[in-house]
Scaffold this motif. Sequence first.
Motif, PDB file in Angstrom:
ATOM      1  N   UNK A 124      31.545 106.021  63.810  1.00  0.00           N
ATOM      2  CA  UNK A 124      32.940 105.622  63.600  1.00  0.00           C
ATOM      3  C   UNK A 124      33.648 105.393  64.928  1.00  0.00           C
ATOM      4  N   UNK A 125      33.446 106.310  65.878  1.00  0.00           N
ATOM      5  CA  UNK A 125      34.102 106.204  67.185  1.00  0.00           C
ATOM      6  C   UNK A 125      33.635 104.975  67.962  1.00  0.00           C
ATOM      7  N   UNK A 126      32.324 104.764  67.980  1.00  0.00           N
ATOM      8  CA  UNK A 126      31.772 103.648  68.757  1.00  0.00           C
ATOM      9  C   UNK A 126      32.080 102.301  68.123  1.00  0.00           C
ATOM     10  N   UNK A 127      32.107 102.234  66.811  1.00  0.00           N
ATOM     11  CA  UNK A 127      32.463 100.979  66.146  1.00  0.00           C
ATOM     12  C   UNK A 127      33.917 100.627  66.458  1.00  0.00           C
ATOM     13  N   UNK A 128      34.787 101.646  66.499  1.00  0.00           N
ATOM     14  CA  UNK A 128      36.191 101.411  66.844  1.00  0.00           C
ATOM     15  C   UNK A 128      36.309 100.882  68.271  1.00  0.00           C
ATOM     16  N   UNK A 129      35.555 101.486  69.192  1.00  0.00           N
ATOM     17  CA  UNK A 129      35.561 101.016  70.586  1.00  0.00           C
ATOM     18  C   UNK A 129      35.077  99.572  70.667  1.00  0.00           C
ATOM     19  N   UNK A 130      34.020  99.282  69.942  1.00  0.00           N
ATOM     20  CA  UNK A 130      33.428  97.944  69.962  1.00  0.00           C
ATOM     21  C   UNK A 130      34.407  96.916  69.416  1.00  0.00           C
ATOM     22  N   UNK A 131      35.107  97.284  68.355  1.00  0.00           N
ATOM     23  CA  UNK A 131      36.048  96.363  67.723  1.00  0.00           C
ATOM     24  C   UNK A 131      37.282  96.114  68.576  1.00  0.00           C
ATOM     25  N   UNK A 132      37.507  96.985  69.566  1.00  0.00           N
ATOM     26  CA  UNK A 132      38.677  96.826  70.433  1.00  0.00           C
ATOM     27  C   UNK A 132      38.459  95.771  71.523  1.00  0.00           C
ATOM     28  N   UNK A 133      37.224  95.303  71.671  1.00  0.00           N
ATOM     29  CA  UNK A 133      36.940  94.286  72.681  1.00  0.00           C
ATOM     30  C   UNK A 133      37.575  92.955  72.265  1.00  0.00           C
ATOM     31  N   UNK A 134      38.140  92.249  73.238  1.00  0.00           N
ATOM     32  CA  UNK A 134      38.781  90.975  72.941  1.00  0.00           C
ATOM     33  C   UNK A 134      37.745  89.863  72.807  1.00  0.00           C
TER      34      UNK A 134
END
Length: 212
Positions: free
Chosen positions: A10-20
């Motif tokens: 969950x944490x890493x997917x959120x980080x990944x999705x924050x990339x522009x």
Amino acid sequence: MMSTRNEIRKSLRTKRQSLSEVEQQQFSDDLLIQLSARSDVLAAKNIALYLANDSELDAMPFIKWCWQNNKKTYLPVIHPFSHGQLLFLHYDENSVMKKNNYGILEPKLDVRLIKTIGEIDIIFTPLVAFDPLGNRLGMGGGFYDRTLSSWYQQYRHQHQPLDVTPSKLTKPYPIGLAHDIQLIDAIPAQLWDIPLPEIITPTRQYKFDIHK
């Protein structure tokens, strides 16, 4: 332990999705530069990859490079009868695509397009997180762990002489692809997890001793 793994996902997917979009495009271009310069990629004829989903590192620029350089590319297809297993089908710009049960595009099943796993030279795998030991955390379905289990059993017991040639190594050689932000301190590994000998990010190439 499973809750911890799910929390990492969950944490890493959120980080990944924050990339522009700009960052994603730059990272894809950086990945292409690295992969197209590798000797094993230049020598490979059959390469398995994936179509980016959920903000994964996008390998499409590299896939197009493969097409331009006469390398055949293959994508994973969920096996219709064997639960949890993958097939690999030929993929090019003319492939007929459909969405699988996870909403991910894959080539429409055609037995004439299947390439056996042992005929693939390199398999580039997606992942959610990885650690300094080469442990890979996927989405939780275990598809790639099952796909690579036979390879890993042979690889870890192989005592390779110094003059071994790539053609004598166990196929397919797996390499993980990930964003730099997907590196974490440690992944709570489980018995069925298959570690990877290499993981490539837009800025680095990691190699791991997984014979142990």
